[in-house]
Design a protein around this motif. Structure first.
Motif, PDB file in Angstrom:
ATOM      1  N   GLN A 129      15.929  10.376  23.218  1.00 18.44           N
ATOM      2  CA  GLN A 129      14.711   9.865  22.615  1.00 18.44           C
ATOM      3  C   GLN A 129      14.773  10.034  21.097  1.00 18.44           C
ATOM      4  O   GLN A 129      15.166  11.080  20.595  1.00 18.44           O
ATOM      5  CB  GLN A 129      13.503  10.605  23.166  1.00 18.44           C
ATOM      6  N   LYS A 130      14.381   8.995  20.391  1.00 16.38           N
ATOM      7  CA  LYS A 130      14.384   9.035  18.930  1.00 16.38           C
ATOM      8  C   LYS A 130      13.176   9.791  18.412  1.00 16.38           C
ATOM      9  O   LYS A 130      12.133   9.819  19.051  1.00 16.38           O
ATOM     10  CB  LYS A 130      14.377   7.613  18.358  1.00 16.38           C
TER      11      LYS A 130
ATOM     12  N   LEU B  78      12.624   6.239  14.454  1.00 20.73           N
ATOM     13  CA  LEU B  78      12.003   4.958  14.814  1.00 20.73           C
ATOM     14  C   LEU B  78      11.562   4.197  13.570  1.00 20.73           C
ATOM     15  O   LEU B  78      11.836   2.995  13.427  1.00 20.73           O
ATOM     16  CB  LEU B  78      10.790   5.186  15.718  1.00 20.73           C
ATOM     17  N   ASN B  79      10.862   4.891  12.679  1.00 16.46           N
ATOM     18  CA  ASN B  79      10.367   4.254  11.455  1.00 16.46           C
ATOM     19  C   ASN B  79      11.505   3.735  10.586  1.00 16.46           C
ATOM     20  O   ASN B  79      11.422   2.642  10.026  1.00 16.46           O
ATOM     21  CB  ASN B  79       9.499   5.222  10.663  1.00 16.46           C
TER      22      ASN B  79
ATOM     23  N   ARG C  73      15.533  -2.822   9.690  1.00 19.80           N
ATOM     24  CA  ARG C  73      15.541  -4.207  10.195  1.00 19.80           C
ATOM     25  C   ARG C  73      14.733  -5.138   9.305  1.00 19.80           C
ATOM     26  O   ARG C  73      15.157  -6.271   9.013  1.00 19.80           O
ATOM     27  CB  ARG C  73      15.032  -4.236  11.637  1.00 19.80           C
ATOM     28  N   LEU C  74      13.579  -4.671   8.817  1.00 19.04           N
ATOM     29  CA  LEU C  74      12.775  -5.511   7.924  1.00 19.04           C
ATOM     30  C   LEU C  74      13.475  -5.723   6.584  1.00 19.04           C
ATOM     31  O   LEU C  74      13.410  -6.817   6.016  1.00 19.04           O
ATOM     32  CB  LEU C  74      11.391  -4.914   7.733  1.00 19.04           C
ATOM     33  N   LYS C  75      14.147  -4.707   6.095  1.00 19.69           N
ATOM     34  CA  LYS C  75      14.905  -4.842   4.846  1.00 19.69           C
ATOM     35  C   LYS C  75      16.017  -5.881   5.025  1.00 19.69           C
ATOM     36  O   LYS C  75      16.238  -6.722   4.149  1.00 19.69           O
ATOM     37  CB  LYS C  75      15.500  -3.490   4.460  1.00 19.69           C
TER      38      LYS C  75
ATOM     39  N   GLN D  87      12.939   3.060   1.915  1.00 18.68           N
ATOM     40  CA  GLN D  87      13.696   4.303   1.705  1.00 18.68           C
ATOM     41  C   GLN D  87      13.359   5.384   2.725  1.00 18.68           C
ATOM     42  O   GLN D  87      14.237   6.157   3.109  1.00 18.68           O
ATOM     43  CB  GLN D  87      13.438   4.839   0.294  1.00 18.68           C
ATOM     44  N   THR D  88      12.098   5.449   3.161  1.00 20.72           N
ATOM     45  CA  THR D  88      11.660   6.572   3.999  1.00 20.72           C
ATOM     46  C   THR D  88      11.124   6.156   5.365  1.00 20.72           C
ATOM     47  O   THR D  88      10.960   7.005   6.238  1.00 20.72           O
ATOM     48  CB  THR D  88      10.545   7.370   3.299  1.00 20.72           C
ATOM     49  N   GLY D  89      10.791   4.887   5.525  1.00 18.63           N
ATOM     50  CA  GLY D  89      10.187   4.420   6.764  1.00 18.63           C
ATOM     51  C   GLY D  89       8.685   4.635   6.823  1.00 18.63           C
ATOM     52  O   GLY D  89       8.046   4.300   7.811  1.00 18.63           O
TER      53      GLY D  89
END
Length: 92
Positions: A6-7, A12-13, A19-21, A50-52
């Motif tokens: 589990q992450k 996760l963030n 992915r958005l970057k 940088q940090t999510g």
């Protein structure tokens, strides 16, 4: 029971931010332009990548600006039941 695969929330963030970057770069949109299109501050976009870390509202604005809001809208739509007890509880 603990799932060792589990992450963490940070993992996760960071995966979402990564992915958005990648989508932003693939579409050749700078962080500054994304800020203008989304109404999310440039500093918030930089911090997110940088940090999510980002608010749900800002994440929604970014998704809309990148025209991927349908992906965000589908979040948690098709969650399988984990047990028969959960199925029974969901029927009420």
């Amino acid at each position: 029971m603990i799932n060792i695969e589990q992450k963490t929330p940070i993992e996760l963030n960071m995966g979402i931010a990564s992915r958005l970057k990648a989508i932003r770069r693939r579409r050749k949109i700078s962080q500054k332009v994304l800020s203008q299109k989304s109404g999310v501050s440039y500093a918030s976009i930089r911090r997110f990548e940088q940090t999510g870390e980002i608010s749900l509202l800002s994440l929604s604005k970014i998704a809309i600006a990148l025209e991927i809001d349908d992906e965000l809208d589908k979040l948690f739509c098709e969650i399988p039941y984990m047990s028969i007890e959960e199925v029974i509880n969901g029927q009420g």
